[in-house]
Design an enzyme around this catalytic site. Structure first.
Site, mmCIF file in Angstrom:
data_model
loop_
_atom_site.group_PDB
_atom_site.id
_atom_site.type_symbol
_atom_site.label_atom_id
_atom_site.label_comp_id
_atom_site.label_asym_id
_atom_site.label_seq_id
_atom_site.Cartn_x
_atom_site.Cartn_y
_atom_site.Cartn_z
ATOM 1 N N SER A 145 34.354 9.162 -56.130
ATOM 2 C CA SER A 145 34.050 10.569 -55.979
ATOM 3 C C SER A 145 35.135 11.507 -56.515
ATOM 4 O O SER A 145 34.891 12.700 -56.659
ATOM 5 C CB SER A 145 33.813 10.896 -54.493
ATOM 6 O OG SER A 145 35.013 10.696 -53.760
ATOM 7 N N LYS B 83 42.427 17.099 -55.375
ATOM 8 C CA LYS B 83 41.004 16.935 -55.048
ATOM 9 C C LYS B 83 40.602 17.967 -53.999
ATOM 10 O O LYS B 83 41.376 18.265 -53.083
ATOM 11 C CB LYS B 83 40.761 15.515 -54.542
ATOM 12 C CG LYS B 83 39.289 15.154 -54.333
ATOM 13 C CD LYS B 83 39.132 13.693 -53.896
ATOM 14 C CE LYS B 83 37.687 13.289 -53.723
ATOM 15 N NZ LYS B 83 37.528 11.866 -53.337
ATOM 16 N N SER C 156 37.001 5.599 -54.475
ATOM 17 C CA SER C 156 36.916 6.904 -55.136
ATOM 18 C C SER C 156 38.117 7.332 -55.957
ATOM 19 O O SER C 156 38.051 8.338 -56.663
ATOM 20 C CB SER C 156 36.609 7.987 -54.110
ATOM 21 O OG SER C 156 35.237 7.940 -53.802
HETATM 22 N N1 GLN Z 1 31.206 5.397 -53.625
HETATM 23 C C1 GLN Z 1 31.684 5.213 -52.283
HETATM 24 C C2 GLN Z 1 30.899 6.084 -51.349
HETATM 25 O O1 GLN Z 1 30.077 6.791 -51.835
HETATM 26 C C3 GLN Z 1 33.138 5.505 -52.190
HETATM 27 C C4 GLN Z 1 33.431 6.923 -52.034
HETATM 28 C C5 GLN Z 1 34.874 7.203 -51.716
HETATM 29 O O2 GLN Z 1 35.744 6.351 -51.870
HETATM 30 N N2 GLN Z 1 35.097 8.398 -51.189
HETATM 31 O O3 GLN Z 1 31.063 6.077 -50.170
#
Ligand code: GLN
Length: 428
Positions: A105, A30, A129
């Site tokens: 994400s 990532k 995410s």
């Molecule tokens: N959707 C969540 C957020 O936008 C989780 C994102 C993540 O785990 N980085 O914060």
């Protein structure tokens, strides 16, 4: 290697050691995990040209284990999103459900694994995410116990919540990758040694599918309001587990109705502090100095950050400001403690807890971007786990009648990775 679904931001190959447990395998990384000499953008225009001078601990461990890194994967900007549509490098399309989002994400990481453009991948999970994109792309993702995997070299979004973890086609492969990256690191003082927590690092051996006699708790709150096809697929998978010797019972987690609110207050507060370093002087695109530093910083942040990041920095700054701190941040911390206590109680009578990973199937591309609140609510089943610092896995459970992937989440006790891996291996 570019992909038509936009999975990689940078497709630059890095070879690891000659041999080791991951020799001959590709592990995509990532793009918020630092790679020495290979640009690391966090999906942001702010870091479009940023090349880290060092490797994250997990990247050092991948290389030492013989892995080849095929590239850096696309992601929501700084990890802020649930669909991988907030990336400055364009949205990722779900390779197994064209026209739909891959989840986020870590959408690029799940997509390249689902499409077979990497054997394995690393994601990061602050509030879902890793698990969300794994569920939406029909692959496996593990969010480790807080402190199991080093965050050294992970560009921080909300550091009290996030962990790096594996994404793979099968539970066994995800467990193999976890074995390589787990373990204490003197450069991250929040890491712990699993052996001192009464556990060990033999994760792959736990992926034996042997679930007879396991006790699974099902939190009813995490099924309320979920999409009908998702709930049906979930119960079919539970029936399958019961037929193989698992017993189930319903549990209550009354606090989780506050999880999304508490999560977003804490995550945005931490983000407002963590992202202060992107001012064009310490990090990020230059705002061009013209005699006024405040305006120089403001210009860099105006140009470098996208809308979702700006929204969160503003809200987080507000939540932490004098006079509001007790009203928002302190309340969210109280809710976090309550959620932790609820999980402790539920896990005292179950080996793992099971729920749908996401309450909805993958959205259509473009459908949810203009509606941040609905997007935040999609994190209802994943955020409680980060607030409680616990390990969880998402495994494919089946499909909706339209052929969209549905994921099932198992949550275990702290440093109980073996339990969620064993349970998950019965399904994938
Ligand atoms: N959707 C969540 C957020 O936008 C989780 C994102 C993540 O785990 N980085 O914060």
């Amino acid at each position: 290697m570019s992909t038509e679904y936009n999975g990689y931001v940078t497709a630059e190959r890095v070879e690891g050691a000659e041999d080791g447990p991951l020799a001959g395998r590709t592990v995509a990384v990532k793009d918020n995990i630092s790679t020495e000499g290979v640009r690391t953008t966090c999906g942001s225009a702010m870091l479009a040209d940023y090349v880290p001078p060092y490797d994250a601990t997990v990247v050092e461990r991948l290389k030492a284990a013989g892995a080849t890194i095929p590239g850096k994967t696309n992601m929501d900007e700084f990890g802020m999103g649930t669909t991988t549509e907030t990336s400055a490098f364009g949205a990722v399309e779900n390779p197994v459900a064209p026209g739909h989002v891959p989840g986020g994400s870590s959408g690029g990481s799940a997509a390249v694994v689902a499409a077979g453009d990497a054997d394995l991948a690393l994601g990061s999970d602050t509030g879902g995410s890793i698990r969300c994109p794994a569920a939406f792309c029909g692959v496996v993702g593990i969010k480790p116990t807080y402190g199991l995997v080093s965050r050294y070299g992970l560009v921080a979004y909300a550091n009290s919540l996030e962990q790096i973890g594996p994404i793979a086609p099968t539970v066994e492969e995800a467990a193999e990758l976890l074995e390589v990256i787990a373990g204490p690191d003197e450069r991250d003082a929040t890491t712990r040694d699993a052996r001192e927590e009464g556990s060990d690092y033999e994760y792959a051996a736990a992926a034996d599918g042997d679930i007879a006699g396991m006790e699974v708790g099902i939190p009813t709150e995490l099924l309320d309001g979920a999409d009908e096809a998702v709930v049906e697929t979930f119960w079919d998978a539970i029936d399958d587990l019961e037929a193989r010797g698992v017993t189930t019972h319903e549990v209550e987690l009354p606090s989780v109705e506050h999880a999304v609110e508490a999560y977003y207050v804490i995550a945005m507060s931490e983000a407002s502090s963590n992202l202060a370093r992107f001012d064009g002087v310490r990090y990020g695109v230059s705002g061009g100095f013209d005699g006024n530093w405040n305006e120089t910083f403001a210009r860099a942040r105006e140009e470098g950050f996208g809308d979702e990041v700006k929204r969160r920095v503003l809200l987080g700054t507000y939540a932490l400001s004098a006079g509001y701190h007790d009203k928002y941040y302190q309340k969210a911390q109280d809710a976090r403690a309550w959620i932790q206590a609820d999980f402790d109680e539920a896990l005292a009578e179950a080996d793992v807890l099971a729920s749908p990973t996401m309450p909805v199937p993958p959205m259509e591309l473009g459908e949810s971007l203009d509606d941040p609140l609905t997007m935040y609510l999609a994190d209802a089943n994943t955020t409680p786990v980060n607030l409680a610092n616990l390990p969880a896995i998402s495994v494919p459970a089946g499909e909706t009648p339209e052929g969209l992937p549905v994921g099932l989440q198992f949550v275990g006790p702290a440093f109980g990775e073996h339990a969620v891996i064993r349970a998950g291996s019965a399904l994938a």
